[in-house]
Design a protein around this motif. Sequence first.
Motif, short mmCIF file in Angstrom:
data_model
loop_
_atom_site.label_atom_id
_atom_site.label_comp_id
_atom_site.label_asym_id
_atom_site.label_seq_id
_atom_site.Cartn_x
_atom_site.Cartn_y
_atom_site.Cartn_z
N UNK A 100 69.28 84.98 -4.00
CA UNK A 100 68.59 84.38 -2.87
C UNK A 100 69.51 83.39 -2.17
N UNK A 101 69.69 83.57 -0.86
CA UNK A 101 70.59 82.69 -0.10
C UNK A 101 70.11 82.61 1.34
N UNK A 147 65.76 83.12 4.34
CA UNK A 147 66.28 83.54 3.05
C UNK A 147 66.53 85.04 3.01
N UNK A 148 67.67 85.38 2.44
CA UNK A 148 68.08 86.77 2.27
C UNK A 148 68.22 87.05 0.77
N UNK A 149 68.23 88.33 0.40
CA UNK A 149 68.52 88.73 -0.96
C UNK A 149 69.82 89.52 -0.92
N UNK A 150 70.87 88.93 -1.49
CA UNK A 150 72.21 89.51 -1.43
C UNK A 150 72.49 90.25 -2.74
N UNK A 151 72.70 91.54 -2.66
CA UNK A 151 72.93 92.37 -3.84
C UNK A 151 74.42 92.30 -4.21
N UNK A 152 74.79 91.21 -4.86
CA UNK A 152 76.20 90.89 -5.11
C UNK A 152 76.72 91.69 -6.30
N UNK A 199 64.71 88.70 2.74
CA UNK A 199 63.88 88.30 1.60
C UNK A 199 62.66 87.51 2.05
N UNK A 200 62.88 86.46 2.81
CA UNK A 200 61.79 85.58 3.21
C UNK A 200 60.69 86.32 3.94
N UNK A 212 56.27 86.51 4.62
CA UNK A 212 55.72 86.09 5.92
C UNK A 212 54.68 87.09 6.42
N UNK A 213 54.60 88.23 5.79
CA UNK A 213 53.58 89.23 6.10
C UNK A 213 53.01 89.72 4.78
#
Length: 396
Positions: free
Chosen positions: A168-169, A176-181, A222-223, A227-228
Amino acid sequence: MTQVQPKLPATRINDAQQALAVAQQLAEQFRRDAALRDRERQLPHHELAQFFASGLGAITVPRAFGGIAIPSAQLAAIVAILSEADAAIGQVPQNHFYALEVLRVNGSPAQQQRLYDEVLAGVHLGNALAEFNSPSAHQRSTRVTAGRLTGSKFYATGALFADRIPTAARGDDDKEQLVFVPRHQAGVSVIDDWSGFGQRTTGSGSVQFVDVIVSDEDVVPFQTAFERPTAVGPFAQILHAAIDQGIARAAFNDMLDFLRNRARPWPDSGVERASDDPLTLDRTGRLAARLSAGDALLALAGDAVDRAQQHATAENVAAASVTVAQARAWTTEVSLEAGNLLFELGGSRASLREHNFDRHWRNARTHTLHDPVRWKYPAIGNYLLNGVLPPRRGTL
């Protein structure tokens, strides 16, 4: 864009019945040394590689992308089976499945195809969500800007074993995004500093990201999943409820075995065997009923999650959150009760180090603090009494 390869190639699971059979087979293997792994803190690298090579890590992949989209109730049953065998191993895939659910609701078709293909091949997704340096658990300071990721995480369950670490970043727009590192990307450090007294082998340590280069293709919104109306929150929570149910069953089964074969009757109880004591029979029967109720609540919750996934209306998602919260509240209390009752009925001999029975209570006490039950009852009551929809978040 970095393509990630699994540690071991995975087989394909074709239906829910096969998935259940594979989970039961693995559980038999994982159970054998679970007490030893906990006592000596031997991390389950080999066991988790077996899990993801078995194909179980891909059972939530949608059918359109080659998976079986297993119903949530059956997924919860599988997590409970694995958690009964070894609670730490049962918890690790929870974040994997959670990331796949975020990918399902928010990923682009190209992202879904590429990452689902990896998971079908056996790739293990960890997590790096929580942070120490924020005032509350849902606030994060880790940033992903201009293709670079920087930040520090803790409680990163499974990251130590993973091939990718969904992180999460906050992005350039502060959302917020979810980065698949990729786990072995330059600048990624996974630190084995988890020292909890329960769930000791989950690898829930720290992760540091220092100027890590990330591809836009690995960044999933991510966020906006909160929101929905989406089923991301209740989906995450039903898996946690299943972990608690598995811990409860492990404690209960160890209690039964101990009472039948090793426990001595109380002095002056008038019985020859501890398992014939009327009070022991009463308490055992009561807990058995409560465990069966937990199974039923998980089944109801799974159906509610499936409805919310298929028709993500505000009401369906709220109903799923409340139904899952009821299951999670119940399994929280029963898992702690089962760990306590093992000692109450087993007596001081049950606490001998050779048995390591205390791990069940320690595991339950640690895992049930993940998102405490005290948050759930007010949300349930407010929904039922006042029609107030619960907040949409990963902890409800």
